[in-house]
Design a protein around this motif. Sequence first.
Motif, mmCIF file in Angstrom:
data_model
loop_
_atom_site.group_PDB
_atom_site.id
_atom_site.type_symbol
_atom_site.label_atom_id
_atom_site.label_comp_id
_atom_site.label_asym_id
_atom_site.label_seq_id
_atom_site.Cartn_x
_atom_site.Cartn_y
_atom_site.Cartn_z
ATOM 1 N N GLN A 4 -0.653 5.965 13.990
ATOM 2 C CA GLN A 4 -1.922 5.774 12.992
ATOM 3 C C GLN A 4 -2.541 4.637 13.271
ATOM 4 O O GLN A 4 -2.131 3.285 13.716
ATOM 5 N N PRO A 5 -4.022 4.773 12.944
ATOM 6 C CA PRO A 5 -4.730 3.604 13.484
ATOM 7 C C PRO A 5 -4.786 2.357 12.466
ATOM 8 O O PRO A 5 -4.318 2.725 11.415
ATOM 9 N N GLU A 6 -4.946 0.945 12.913
ATOM 10 C CA GLU A 6 -4.854 -0.089 12.113
ATOM 11 C C GLU A 6 -5.686 0.096 10.863
ATOM 12 O O GLU A 6 -6.879 0.646 11.052
ATOM 13 N N PRO A 7 -5.226 0.045 9.575
ATOM 14 C CA PRO A 7 -6.263 0.316 8.429
ATOM 15 C C PRO A 7 -7.201 -1.002 8.266
ATOM 16 O O PRO A 7 -6.731 -2.194 8.522
ATOM 17 N N PRO A 8 -8.514 -0.800 8.265
ATOM 18 C CA PRO A 8 -9.311 -1.992 7.883
ATOM 19 C C PRO A 8 -9.050 -2.824 6.775
ATOM 20 O O PRO A 8 -8.228 -2.429 5.727
ATOM 21 N N LYS A 9 -9.273 -4.179 6.946
ATOM 22 C CA LYS A 9 -8.641 -5.353 5.948
ATOM 23 C C LYS A 9 -9.271 -4.963 4.694
ATOM 24 O O LYS A 9 -8.238 -5.228 3.570
ATOM 25 N N TYR A 10 -10.196 -4.558 4.418
ATOM 26 C CA TYR A 10 -10.767 -4.212 2.991
ATOM 27 C C TYR A 10 -10.209 -3.173 2.378
ATOM 28 O O TYR A 10 -10.225 -3.015 1.053
ATOM 29 N N PHE A 11 -9.343 -2.269 2.944
ATOM 30 C CA PHE A 11 -8.620 -1.180 2.308
ATOM 31 C C PHE A 11 -7.992 -1.673 1.103
ATOM 32 O O PHE A 11 -7.958 -0.988 0.040
ATOM 33 N N ALA A 12 -7.197 -2.851 1.224
ATOM 34 C CA ALA A 12 -6.397 -3.237 0.158
ATOM 35 C C ALA A 12 -7.380 -3.706 -1.220
ATOM 36 O O ALA A 12 -6.872 -3.489 -2.280
#
Length: 469
Positions: free
Chosen positions: A240-248
């Motif tokens: 799975q790709p790294e989730p962008p920081k802004y997702f949280a």
Amino acid sequence: MFFRSFFYEQLAHMSYLVGCQRTGEAIVIDPGRSIDWYIDTAKKEGLRIVAAAETHIHADFVSGAKELAKRCGAKLYLSDEGDENWKYQYLNEVDYELVKEGSIFTVGNVEFQVIHTPGHTPEHISFILTDKGGGAKEPMGIFTGDFVFVGDVGRPDLLEKAAGIFGTADIGARQMFQSLKKFKALPDYLKVWPAHGAGSACGKALGAVPSSTVGYEKLTNWALKIEDEEEFVKLLLAGQPEPPKYFAMMKQVNKIGPEYLNEEEVPALPTREQLEEYQSNGVFILDVRPPQEFANAHYAGSINIPFNKSFTNWAGWFINYDQDIVLIASQEDVQAIRKALAYIGLDRIVAYIEPVVALSGEVERYEEIDVQQLRQYLQDEHYHLIDVRNQAEWDEGYIEGAQHIMLGTLADRLNEIPEGKTYIVQCQSGARSAIGASILQAKGVKQVLNLKGGYLAWVQEKLPIARKA
């Protein structure tokens, strides 16, 4: 029945306007924050938007549901599944109905049946559509949100990777396995309308085709072919790709309810001195020009995120939500840039400045090199190669001697790079590494080179690569 899909390219987001032409009523499914295209289309078709529905609390964009409630008086149909951590907190501001497994609601003569489809998130639901106004007794299709995509399924690891809730990835994967049993039981002819297509970080192998059918996904979707739960969990979580920081942040914003859009005009800065004053107060200076223009000359301290289809994603990695933003951009692009940033809740654009004004004094630059030059520099201890690709790309192969720091994490990991070097930044093709070069220079690391063509150019020259053991 009226049906129209909308695709927001920068986040590969799909949303839908469904209307009953007999009653003139319409609903938007999984609306994005920019709602004018729904309103304009509905008006053109003689429809009134009376409702909006969400499959789940989205993590990759700001929902437009609350905005539709304000501007159109839309009633919101929202999930009542999941525990107390997955409940909407702005319901006192809107007209709403909470729905769950077995719920049925109608918009005009169009019926929506709710099924609970957890896995991507605990509260995730899907909507099965039946056009009763057209005389149908059987359903036509299903809005799957981030549950089933064309060729893939939703990732279950975002809570763990983006929000830091340990242990939820395995639980989510097992919930997804069970939810897919419901999907497989649906009629093969049902259309599948997902919330994302290729380019989204909400899965790892999303197809570029905008829709599918249940039957076709049974035949071709890798996740629907696996009958063993342990094998499914292992494969779903791998790669799975790294989730962008802004997702949280997006999860929190959509849970508590986003702010209403700011329609005030963005002011222009007429002088470079005013830009310098903003910079002294800690604003984020965002230069959206093409990378070659930025490389040739840029304002010291600015970060270059070119305004292209990857713009919104990378902006979400690097800009903090408590930061004001000044754009280095042409006036004709400001509104489009503002819309793109607002889509992920980055609303604090305080001003913009024309590039010619920003560059009217002293400037910085960086050089580009080709792979043959890189080959020479790798023999010199004064040079250091930084590979900013994703983990999956790195695992496929890398240039010997490179240090791997994924681009989205580069600004936070500068302490890991050796001091006193000239730094060569490299990605797959040269685009992301240009952003990386701008980050290094903005953070005070001035001796920077960018590799033209990136890893692909290295491979094309049949130069040696390394792989993980």
